[in-house]
Design a protein around this motif. Structure first.
Motif, PDB file in Angstrom:
ATOM      1  N   GLY A  72     -88.135  -1.246  23.467  1.00 47.30           N
ATOM      2  CA  GLY A  72     -89.292  -1.660  22.678  1.00 47.30           C
ATOM      3  C   GLY A  72     -89.846  -0.481  21.913  1.00 47.30           C
ATOM      4  N   GLU A  73     -90.664  -0.759  20.923  1.00 44.45           N
ATOM      5  CA  GLU A  73     -91.231   0.299  20.100  1.00 44.45           C
ATOM      6  C   GLU A  73     -92.190   1.160  20.904  1.00 44.45           C
ATOM      7  OE1 GLU A  73     -93.032  -1.405  16.662  1.00 44.45           O
ATOM      8  OE2 GLU A  73     -91.227  -2.465  16.039  1.00 44.45           O
ATOM      9  N   SER A  74     -92.482   2.321  20.379  1.00 43.63           N
ATOM     10  CA  SER A  74     -93.429   3.218  21.026  1.00 43.63           C
ATOM     11  C   SER A  74     -94.813   2.583  21.056  1.00 43.63           C
ATOM     12  CB  SER A  74     -93.493   4.544  20.258  1.00 43.63           C
ATOM     13  OG  SER A  74     -94.430   5.415  20.837  1.00 43.63           O
ATOM     14  N   GLY A  75     -95.449   2.634  22.213  1.00 49.76           N
ATOM     15  CA  GLY A  75     -96.812   2.129  22.331  1.00 49.76           C
ATOM     16  C   GLY A  75     -96.937   0.682  22.729  1.00 49.76           C
ATOM     17  N   VAL A  76     -95.842   0.017  23.115  1.00 50.03           N
ATOM     18  CA  VAL A  76     -95.928  -1.405  23.473  1.00 50.03           C
ATOM     19  C   VAL A  76     -96.230  -1.630  24.948  1.00 50.03           C
ATOM     20  CG1 VAL A  76     -94.408  -2.143  21.594  1.00 50.03           C
ATOM     21  CG2 VAL A  76     -93.422  -1.586  23.829  1.00 50.03           C
ATOM     22  N   GLY A  77     -96.206  -0.567  25.759  1.00 50.71           N
ATOM     23  CA  GLY A  77     -96.498  -0.719  27.179  1.00 50.71           C
ATOM     24  C   GLY A  77     -95.271  -0.866  28.055  1.00 50.71           C
ATOM     25  N   LYS A  78     -94.200  -0.163  27.700  1.00 46.93           N
ATOM     26  CA  LYS A  78     -92.960  -0.270  28.482  1.00 46.93           C
ATOM     27  C   LYS A  78     -93.129   0.256  29.903  1.00 46.93           C
ATOM     28  CE  LYS A  78     -90.452   2.091  25.487  1.00 46.93           C
ATOM     29  NZ  LYS A  78     -91.418   2.278  24.374  1.00 46.93           N
TER      30      LYS A  78
ATOM     31  N   ARG B 182     -83.013   4.047  42.754  1.00 43.61           N
ATOM     32  CA  ARG B 182     -82.874   2.990  41.755  1.00 43.61           C
ATOM     33  C   ARG B 182     -83.406   3.557  40.433  1.00 43.61           C
ATOM     34  NH1 ARG B 182     -84.726  -2.547  41.535  1.00 43.61           N
ATOM     35  NH2 ARG B 182     -83.508  -3.676  39.990  1.00 43.61           N
ATOM     36  N   VAL B 183     -82.611   3.458  39.387  1.00 45.26           N
ATOM     37  CA  VAL B 183     -82.985   4.025  38.100  1.00 45.26           C
ATOM     38  C   VAL B 183     -83.416   2.916  37.143  1.00 45.26           C
ATOM     39  CG1 VAL B 183     -82.213   5.312  36.069  1.00 45.26           C
ATOM     40  CG2 VAL B 183     -81.463   6.015  38.349  1.00 45.26           C
ATOM     41  N   VAL B 184     -84.623   3.083  36.604  1.00 40.93           N
ATOM     42  CA  VAL B 184     -85.110   2.231  35.518  1.00 40.93           C
ATOM     43  C   VAL B 184     -85.388   3.153  34.342  1.00 40.93           C
ATOM     44  CG1 VAL B 184     -86.846   0.578  34.755  1.00 40.93           C
ATOM     45  CG2 VAL B 184     -86.150   0.622  37.157  1.00 40.93           C
ATOM     46  N   ALA B 185     -84.811   2.865  33.192  1.00 34.00           N
ATOM     47  CA  ALA B 185     -84.968   3.716  32.015  1.00 34.00           C
ATOM     48  C   ALA B 185     -85.662   2.940  30.905  1.00 34.00           C
ATOM     49  CB  ALA B 185     -83.607   4.221  31.536  1.00 34.00           C
ATOM     50  N   ALA B 186     -86.246   3.674  29.978  1.00 34.90           N
ATOM     51  CA  ALA B 186     -86.910   3.053  28.838  1.00 34.90           C
ATOM     52  C   ALA B 186     -86.648   3.884  27.592  1.00 34.90           C
ATOM     53  CB  ALA B 186     -88.408   2.931  29.080  1.00 34.90           C
ATOM     54  N   THR B 187     -86.610   3.219  26.458  1.00 36.57           N
ATOM     55  CA  THR B 187     -86.387   3.930  25.201  1.00 36.57           C
ATOM     56  C   THR B 187     -86.911   3.120  24.039  1.00 36.57           C
ATOM     57  OG1 THR B 187     -84.735   5.002  23.795  1.00 36.57           O
ATOM     58  CG2 THR B 187     -84.090   2.942  24.853  1.00 36.57           C
ATOM     59  N   ASN B 188     -87.345   3.822  22.995  1.00 40.37           N
ATOM     60  CA  ASN B 188     -87.683   3.169  21.727  1.00 40.37           C
ATOM     61  C   ASN B 188     -86.633   3.498  20.668  1.00 40.37           C
ATOM     62  OD1 ASN B 188     -88.172   5.818  21.112  1.00 40.37           O
ATOM     63  ND2 ASN B 188     -90.339   5.575  20.656  1.00 40.37           N
ATOM     64  N   MET B 189     -85.560   4.116  21.111  1.00 36.20           N
ATOM     65  CA  MET B 189     -84.500   4.570  20.211  1.00 36.20           C
ATOM     66  C   MET B 189     -83.497   3.441  19.935  1.00 36.20           C
ATOM     67  SD  MET B 189     -81.951   7.823  20.804  1.00 36.20           S
ATOM     68  CE  MET B 189     -83.312   8.995  20.816  1.00 36.20           C
TER      69      MET B 189
ATOM     70  N   TYR C 153    -100.461  -4.446  10.443  1.00 38.90           N
ATOM     71  CA  TYR C 153     -99.077  -4.268  10.902  1.00 38.90           C
ATOM     72  C   TYR C 153     -98.960  -3.621  12.276  1.00 38.90           C
ATOM     73  CZ  TYR C 153     -94.147  -2.952  10.643  1.00 38.90           C
ATOM     74  OH  TYR C 153     -92.821  -2.804  10.896  1.00 38.90           O
ATOM     75  N   TRP C 154     -99.859  -2.714  12.657  1.00 38.26           N
ATOM     76  CA  TRP C 154     -99.875  -2.035  13.950  1.00 38.26           C
ATOM     77  C   TRP C 154     -98.570  -1.312  14.239  1.00 38.26           C
ATOM     78  CZ3 TRP C 154    -104.505  -1.153  15.155  1.00 38.26           C
ATOM     79  CH2 TRP C 154    -105.511  -2.099  14.917  1.00 38.26           C
ATOM     80  N   GLN C 155     -98.310  -0.323  13.400  1.00 40.96           N
ATOM     81  CA  GLN C 155     -97.112   0.505  13.580  1.00 40.96           C
ATOM     82  C   GLN C 155     -97.110   1.190  14.947  1.00 40.96           C
ATOM     83  OE1 GLN C 155     -94.584   0.852  11.286  1.00 40.96           O
ATOM     84  NE2 GLN C 155     -93.450   2.056  12.795  1.00 40.96           N
ATOM     85  N   GLY C 156     -98.300   1.593  15.416  1.00 39.82           N
ATOM     86  CA  GLY C 156     -98.405   2.264  16.709  1.00 39.82           C
ATOM     87  C   GLY C 156     -98.644   1.333  17.876  1.00 39.82           C
ATOM     88  N   ASN C 157     -98.629   0.034  17.627  1.00 34.46           N
ATOM     89  CA  ASN C 157     -98.743  -0.993  18.658  1.00 34.46           C
ATOM     90  C   ASN C 157    -100.026  -0.867  19.483  1.00 34.46           C
ATOM     91  OD1 ASN C 157     -96.137  -2.600  18.437  1.00 34.46           O
ATOM     92  ND2 ASN C 157     -95.366  -0.500  18.436  1.00 34.46           N
ATOM     93  N   ILE C 158     -99.944  -1.137  20.781  1.00 31.18           N
ATOM     94  CA  ILE C 158    -101.141  -1.198  21.623  1.00 31.18           C
ATOM     95  C   ILE C 158    -101.851   0.149  21.670  1.00 31.18           C
ATOM     96  CG2 ILE C 158    -101.980  -1.647  23.972  1.00 31.18           C
ATOM     97  CD1 ILE C 158     -99.645  -3.588  24.301  1.00 31.18           C
TER      98      ILE C 158
END
Length: 394
Positions: free
Chosen positions: A43-49, A150-157, A227-232
């Motif tokens: 998900g995009e940066s700032g969405v609360g991942k 247990r590995v959980v990863a996140a990325t906006n890439m 548009y909220w480019q930076g999200n939440i």
């Protein structure tokens, strides 16, 4: 999962919103939690991942074990292997004692690797080994150690692009992406925007012991259409800025606009995410209004033209005395005009779908098929216009 269960999870992890895509992401997190599968949150940066690894850990068998969140983009490349896998005494300058890394300390628990796409290739190789066999080696050591994490990863890439450019290992990507959780952007959750803003404004007012701000309807609409480019993260920042800098506690659209960068271009930006059912309804209604206004304008023009024709027809060339039947003739012509207008209206579309088709058809004709300008006239997005054209076969 029942609505009550879903609401309970949102309250526990402070997640606000009722968007269907958000609800689906939460459901997937709960479903995958009892397994030991690796999960990739995108998900995009700032969405609360960051909420979703917490949900996975809390609903897993490892919930009583340690939980570590590591921001891979915030650790310098020269020390990240030491932070993740540990180091031996004397392994490098400043290593005055041995150090346990996150994977060693998290044995029996969960490690959340935020911004995993920022990992250097040397660290990716060791992470792949941990995922495949649970083995790792400290910096400055040759001894293989074991861990059970247990590995959980996140990325906006854009990971496929990073793989093509050689910045991320393809085999590691597929090991991490056993299950993917997609977190929607804020512009795809438009019905949640006002709710989130109110929560942020209320929390800030409570924290700073000041009166809460309130938005006027036009300000709320402006907020929802941005548009909220930076999200939440950006939304929270705006709520706090407005709360501090505005003396009035009632915020209008004109007062809010300076806090929204490039707000003047929002009509070109907003359409990307207009997919929610509420937005679709608004588009249909706006199209209906548009075609009704066009019909009214056309009728006004027709009446003006008919009146002009009647006046021209009744004006004598040499100004003789008007015939006694002039008023009767005028009434007859007006009755005929009204009849013709009624016939025109009878041929006009009579339901929302027909009116929508007619509005789109007229806009495209006026702009010679240019969808961008037609969409702008109709006050809808190009994506919505394209969907309507395809839907109605125009």
């Amino acid at each position: 999962m029942t609505q009550q269960d879903l609401q309970s999870i949102k309250q526990r992890f402070k997640i606000i919103g009722a968007d269907s895509a958000l609800n689906r992401a939460i459901e997937v997190a709960v479903q995958v939690a009892p397994t030991d599968l690796s999960v990739l949150v995108t998900g995009e940066s700032g969405v609360g991942k960051e909420h979703f690894p917490q949900i996975i850990h809390a609903y897993s068998a490892r919930k009583h074990g340690p939980y570590f969140a590591v921001n891979c983009g915030a650790i310098p490349e020269g020390t990240i292997n030491s932070e993740l896998f540990g180091h031996e005494k004397g392994a490098f300058t400043g290593a005055v004692s041995e150090h346990k890394g996150y994977f060693e300390n998290a044995n029996g628990g969960t490690v959340f690797l935020d911004e995993v796409g920022e990992l250097p290739l040397s660290s990716q190789v060791q992470l792949l080994r941990v995922l495949e066999s649970g083995e790792f080696v400290r910096v400055g050591s040759n001894q293989v150690q074991k861990t059970n994490v247990r590995v959980v990863a996140a990325t906006n890439m854009d990971m496929p692009r990073a793989i093509r450019e050689g910045r991320f290992r393809e085999d590691l990507y597929y090991r991490l992406n056993t299950v993917e959780i997609k977190v929607p952007s804020l512009r795809d959750r438009r019905d949640d925007i006002f709710m989130l803003f109110r929560k942020f404004a209320y929390d800030f007012a409570e924290k700073c012991r000041m009166p809460e701000i309130h938005l006027t309807p036009d300000a709320a609409m402006l907020l929802q259409n941005y548009y909220w480019q930076g999200n939440i993260r950006q939304l929270k920042n705006v709520a706090e800025q407005v709360s501090v800098l505005e003396t009035s506690r009632t915020i209008t659209a004109d007062m809010l606009r300076p806090y929204l960068p490039d707000e003047g271009n929002r009509q070109d930006l907003v359409p990307i995410g207009q997919q929610a059912s509420g937005d679709a309804f608004m588009n249909e209604r706006e199209l209906l209004y548009k075609v009704l206004f066009d019909m009214k304008r056309d009728m006004t023009e027709m009446r003006q033209q008919l009146n002009g024709l009647m006046q021209s027809a009744s004006e004598p060339i040499t100004a003789p005395k008007p015939a006694p039947t002039t008023m009767i003739q005028h009434r007859s012509m007006r009755d005929k005009a009204d009849y013709e207008v009624a016939e025109v209206l009878r041929d006009e579309p009579t339901n929302i779908e027909d009116m929508t088709i007619e509005a789109i058809r007229r806009a495209l004709e006026r702009h010679k098929g240019n969808r961008k300008y037609a969409a702008r006239e109709l006050q809808i997005s190009e994506r919505t216009l394209y969907r309507k054209i395809k839907e109605y076969g125009l």
